[in-house]
Design a protein around this motif. Sequence first.
Motif, PDB file in Angstrom:
ATOM      1  N   ALA A  80       0.836  -1.210   0.000  1.00 33.95           N
ATOM      2  CA  ALA A  80       0.000   0.000   0.000  1.00 33.95           C
ATOM      3  C   ALA A  80       0.867   1.254   0.000  1.00 33.95           C
ATOM      4  CB  ALA A  80      -0.925  -0.004   1.209  1.00 33.95           C
ATOM      5  N   ALA A  81       1.935   1.239   0.799  1.00 32.79           N
ATOM      6  CA  ALA A  81       2.819   2.393   0.843  1.00 32.79           C
ATOM      7  C   ALA A  81       3.558   2.586  -0.476  1.00 32.79           C
ATOM      8  CB  ALA A  81       3.820   2.235   1.990  1.00 32.79           C
ATOM      9  N   LEU A  82       4.038   1.499  -1.076  1.00 36.98           N
ATOM     10  CA  LEU A  82       4.717   1.594  -2.368  1.00 36.98           C
ATOM     11  C   LEU A  82       3.786   2.136  -3.447  1.00 36.98           C
ATOM     12  CD1 LEU A  82       6.736  -1.764  -2.480  1.00 36.98           C
ATOM     13  CD2 LEU A  82       7.637   0.531  -2.091  1.00 36.98           C
ATOM     14  N   GLY A  83       2.516   1.742  -3.382  1.00 39.42           N
ATOM     15  CA  GLY A  83       1.557   2.144  -4.403  1.00 39.42           C
ATOM     16  C   GLY A  83       1.308   3.631  -4.447  1.00 39.42           C
ATOM     17  N   HIS A  84       1.591   4.336  -3.349  1.00 40.22           N
ATOM     18  CA  HIS A  84       1.410   5.791  -3.328  1.00 40.22           C
ATOM     19  C   HIS A  84       2.553   6.521  -4.031  1.00 40.22           C
ATOM     20  CE1 HIS A  84      -2.171   5.944  -0.861  1.00 40.22           C
ATOM     21  NE2 HIS A  84      -1.625   5.122   0.019  1.00 40.22           N
ATOM     22  N   ASP A  85       3.620   5.817  -4.315  1.00 39.46           N
ATOM     23  CA  ASP A  85       4.749   6.420  -5.022  1.00 39.46           C
ATOM     24  C   ASP A  85       4.416   6.457  -6.511  1.00 39.46           C
ATOM     25  OD1 ASP A  85       7.177   6.970  -6.333  1.00 39.46           O
ATOM     26  OD2 ASP A  85       8.349   6.023  -4.732  1.00 39.46           O
ATOM     27  N   PRO A  86       4.290   7.651  -7.113  1.00 45.21           N
ATOM     28  CA  PRO A  86       3.888   7.717  -8.525  1.00 45.21           C
ATOM     29  C   PRO A  86       4.898   7.058  -9.471  1.00 45.21           C
ATOM     30  CG  PRO A  86       4.621   9.867  -7.733  1.00 45.21           C
ATOM     31  CD  PRO A  86       4.514   8.982  -6.533  1.00 45.21           C
ATOM     32  N   ARG A  87       6.136   6.874  -9.012  1.00 47.39           N
ATOM     33  CA  ARG A  87       7.114   6.198  -9.851  1.00 47.39           C
ATOM     34  C   ARG A  87       6.870   4.695  -9.912  1.00 47.39           C
ATOM     35  NH1 ARG A  87      12.277   7.860  -6.591  1.00 47.39           N
ATOM     36  NH2 ARG A  87      10.801   7.118  -5.002  1.00 47.39           N
ATOM     37  N   ILE A  88       6.085   4.188  -8.954  1.00 46.36           N
ATOM     38  CA  ILE A  88       5.843   2.745  -8.859  1.00 46.36           C
ATOM     39  C   ILE A  88       4.394   2.421  -9.198  1.00 46.36           C
ATOM     40  CG2 ILE A  88       5.858   0.750  -7.303  1.00 46.36           C
ATOM     41  CD1 ILE A  88       8.115   2.189  -5.750  1.00 46.36           C
ATOM     42  N   GLY A  89       3.458   3.061  -8.503  1.00 51.79           N
ATOM     43  CA  GLY A  89       2.034   2.819  -8.742  1.00 51.79           C
ATOM     44  C   GLY A  89       1.559   1.536  -8.089  1.00 51.79           C
ATOM     45  N   GLY A  90       0.297   1.507  -7.738  1.00 48.83           N
ATOM     46  CA  GLY A  90      -0.250   0.367  -7.005  1.00 48.83           C
ATOM     47  C   GLY A  90      -0.796  -0.756  -7.867  1.00 48.83           C
ATOM     48  N   ALA A  91      -0.957  -0.534  -9.172  1.00 51.73           N
ATOM     49  CA  ALA A  91      -1.539  -1.574 -10.037  1.00 51.73           C
ATOM     50  C   ALA A  91      -0.641  -2.799 -10.074  1.00 51.73           C
ATOM     51  CB  ALA A  91      -1.735  -1.028 -11.449  1.00 51.73           C
ATOM     52  N   HIS A  92      -1.247  -3.968  -9.886  1.00 56.79           N
ATOM     53  CA  HIS A  92      -0.555  -5.258  -9.958  1.00 56.79           C
ATOM     54  C   HIS A  92       0.557  -5.379  -8.908  1.00 56.79           C
ATOM     55  CE1 HIS A  92      -2.780  -6.092 -13.582  1.00 56.79           C
ATOM     56  NE2 HIS A  92      -2.383  -4.935 -14.075  1.00 56.79           N
ATOM     57  N   LEU A  93       0.393  -4.650  -7.818  1.00 58.04           N
ATOM     58  CA  LEU A  93       1.363  -4.736  -6.728  1.00 58.04           C
ATOM     59  C   LEU A  93       0.728  -5.483  -5.549  1.00 58.04           C
ATOM     60  CD1 LEU A  93       4.281  -3.670  -6.517  1.00 58.04           C
ATOM     61  CD2 LEU A  93       3.409  -1.762  -5.170  1.00 58.04           C
ATOM     62  N   ARG A  94      -0.133  -6.429  -5.868  1.00 57.87           N
ATOM     63  CA  ARG A  94      -0.812  -7.181  -4.806  1.00 57.87           C
ATOM     64  C   ARG A  94      -0.082  -8.494  -4.559  1.00 57.87           C
ATOM     65  NH1 ARG A  94      -5.690  -7.737  -6.809  1.00 57.87           N
ATOM     66  NH2 ARG A  94      -5.535  -9.929  -7.344  1.00 57.87           N
ATOM     67  N   PRO A  95       0.380  -8.708  -3.355  1.00 61.41           N
ATOM     68  CA  PRO A  95       1.082  -9.955  -3.045  1.00 61.41           C
ATOM     69  C   PRO A  95       0.127 -11.131  -3.022  1.00 61.41           C
ATOM     70  CG  PRO A  95       0.701  -8.699  -1.048  1.00 61.41           C
ATOM     71  CD  PRO A  95       0.249  -7.833  -2.186  1.00 61.41           C
ATOM     72  N   GLY A  96       0.667 -12.322  -3.200  1.00 62.59           N
ATOM     73  CA  GLY A  96      -0.186 -13.503  -3.134  1.00 62.59           C
ATOM     74  C   GLY A  96       0.393 -14.677  -3.872  1.00 62.59           C
ATOM     75  N   LEU A  97      -0.463 -15.336  -4.646  1.00 69.25           N
ATOM     76  CA  LEU A  97      -0.106 -16.597  -5.273  1.00 69.25           C
ATOM     77  C   LEU A  97       0.633 -16.423  -6.595  1.00 69.25           C
ATOM     78  CD1 LEU A  97      -0.414 -19.542  -4.535  1.00 69.25           C
ATOM     79  CD2 LEU A  97      -2.636 -19.575  -5.679  1.00 69.25           C
ATOM     80  N   GLY A  98       0.730 -15.196  -7.085  1.00 66.21           N
ATOM     81  CA  GLY A  98       1.497 -14.955  -8.300  1.00 66.21           C
ATOM     82  C   GLY A  98       0.673 -14.996  -9.564  1.00 66.21           C
ATOM     83  N   PHE A  99       1.354 -14.912 -10.682  1.00 64.04           N
ATOM     84  CA  PHE A  99       0.696 -14.822 -11.985  1.00 64.04           C
ATOM     85  C   PHE A  99       0.656 -16.184 -12.672  1.00 64.04           C
ATOM     86  CE2 PHE A  99       5.180 -13.619 -12.612  1.00 64.04           C
ATOM     87  CZ  PHE A  99       5.575 -14.524 -13.586  1.00 64.04           C
ATOM     88  N   GLY A 100      -0.245 -16.292 -13.648  1.00 67.09           N
ATOM     89  CA  GLY A 100      -0.371 -17.518 -14.429  1.00 67.09           C
ATOM     90  C   GLY A 100      -1.099 -17.219 -15.718  1.00 67.09           C
ATOM     91  N   GLY A 101      -1.737 -18.234 -16.279  1.00 61.10           N
ATOM     92  CA  GLY A 101      -2.479 -18.053 -17.519  1.00 61.10           C
ATOM     93  C   GLY A 101      -1.653 -18.380 -18.746  1.00 61.10           C
ATOM     94  N   GLY A 102      -2.216 -18.081 -19.898  1.00 64.48           N
ATOM     95  CA  GLY A 102      -1.579 -18.450 -21.150  1.00 64.48           C
ATOM     96  C   GLY A 102      -0.639 -17.413 -21.711  1.00 64.48           C
ATOM     97  N   CYS A 103      -0.425 -16.283 -20.995  1.00 61.93           N
ATOM     98  CA  CYS A 103       0.399 -15.207 -21.560  1.00 61.93           C
ATOM     99  C   CYS A 103       1.643 -14.900 -20.740  1.00 61.93           C
ATOM    100  CB  CYS A 103      -0.450 -13.940 -21.715  1.00 61.93           C
ATOM    101  SG  CYS A 103      -1.745 -14.083 -22.964  1.00 61.93           S
ATOM    102  N   LEU A 104       1.475 -14.415 -19.509  1.00 68.13           N
ATOM    103  CA  LEU A 104       2.633 -13.933 -18.757  1.00 68.13           C
ATOM    104  C   LEU A 104       3.722 -14.980 -18.568  1.00 68.13           C
ATOM    105  CD1 LEU A 104       1.017 -11.343 -18.309  1.00 68.13           C
ATOM    106  CD2 LEU A 104       1.754 -11.381 -15.925  1.00 68.13           C
TER     107      LEU A 104
END
Length: 446
Positions: free
Chosen positions: A241-265
């Motif tokens: 949450a604190a990192l997301g307030h930094d405009p150089r970083i932004g909060g989008a896709h900065l959610r911790p958890g199980l990680g990414f998957g799917g047919g693309c990334l």
Amino acid sequence: MSPRITVVGTGYVGTTHAATLAELGFRVLGLDIDEDRVAALSAGRVPFVEPGLDELVARHVATGALRFTTSYREAAAFGDVHFLCVPTPEAADGRAELKPLVGAVEELAPLLTRPVLLVGKSTVPVGTAADLAKRLTDLTGHPGVELAWNPEFLREGTAVADSLRPDRLVFGVSSPAATAALREVYRVQLAAGVPAVVTDPATAELVKLSANTFLATKISFINAVSEVCEAVGADVGAVAAALGHDPRIGGAHLRPGLGFGGGCLPKDLRSFRAQAVDFGLTDTATLLGVVDLINNRARQRLVDLVRAECGGELRGRRVAALGAAFKPDSDDVRDSPALAAAVALHREGAVVTVHDPAAGPTARRAEPRLRHADTVVDACRDADVVVHLTEWRDYGELDPAALAEVVRGRVLVDARTTLDPAPWQEAGWRLRALGRPGPEQREGES
């Protein structure tokens, strides 16, 4: 007069692209070698889950603006612009498998008898467009046949909106004529102010790989921070949450958890890494390999956390797995962290029952060794632990008190850190999440 458009390949990207172009007023012909898929789409049925796409396909099939075929000859005769949306799946060595895409070009090219534009939308290694352009020259004698690259940036679950209102367009072109043709195809989006980056085909190819790899890196970075938080008893949610307030970083896709998957990334990350290896870029390849490693490690970290909540032993423990799709609003289980975690729990002897609002059938086909339930209640009945694996809205609307009546143990592991903890705690549940201190650590701090 508007160009007539063909879309070669009717998976997620191709079907969505074809339907949204019909919505924008074009006459569109979708081409696929899968006869069952073409039959379903011709009847107005989309053979996968994507919000809003069923309605769009059915409406434009009914008006005749959108048709589907298995005939390359029909497509060649019909189209002025041919979009290549053929899958480029991950090969065993991590590289993109280009045979289906190359095969499609080799089938279509000899049938082209007038000036047309082929436009690649598939995600490919840099240099693919140049190779395909040479094949086009060799396979068709018509000098007016040209190739451009126009990468897609669709997200499963929001693909229709992403097509109709993209955040940017990238045109990898080699002539003013190709630029003009793409500007005509996307005239509505351009008139609405969507920015267009006009560049060469190699740069356009790299834009897509770079975008997905950067996103993957951002997700893995916050999960690396999550690992540190677990080691020191800090809260990764507050850090994010604190990192997301930094405009150089932004909060989008900065959610911790199980990680990414799917047919693309995952596929694009490994393809980019493989190309870095080919170019001798050792440090780049190492960085991308670590991104992949951290992402996959999150799945094992979840298993470790569930095991700890079960007293150090998973054998015979009943686990309710809420979610199988790699993300909500999709039935796609390709490289799904949710399904991979459920399988890992099963391998350690847990009795795992999976529920997913949309991906139940695909999960059953992909992992028949797991148990599967049609309702959340059936999945959770007599469970020792409930694990939240895919952030479906349905799971956020569950009644924790009612669910507490059917489980054996009121333990919830929120692998996506999206559930409101208050109602669960009020109903007597013990909550755990990756990168967040457990109740004992919080009590120790107080």
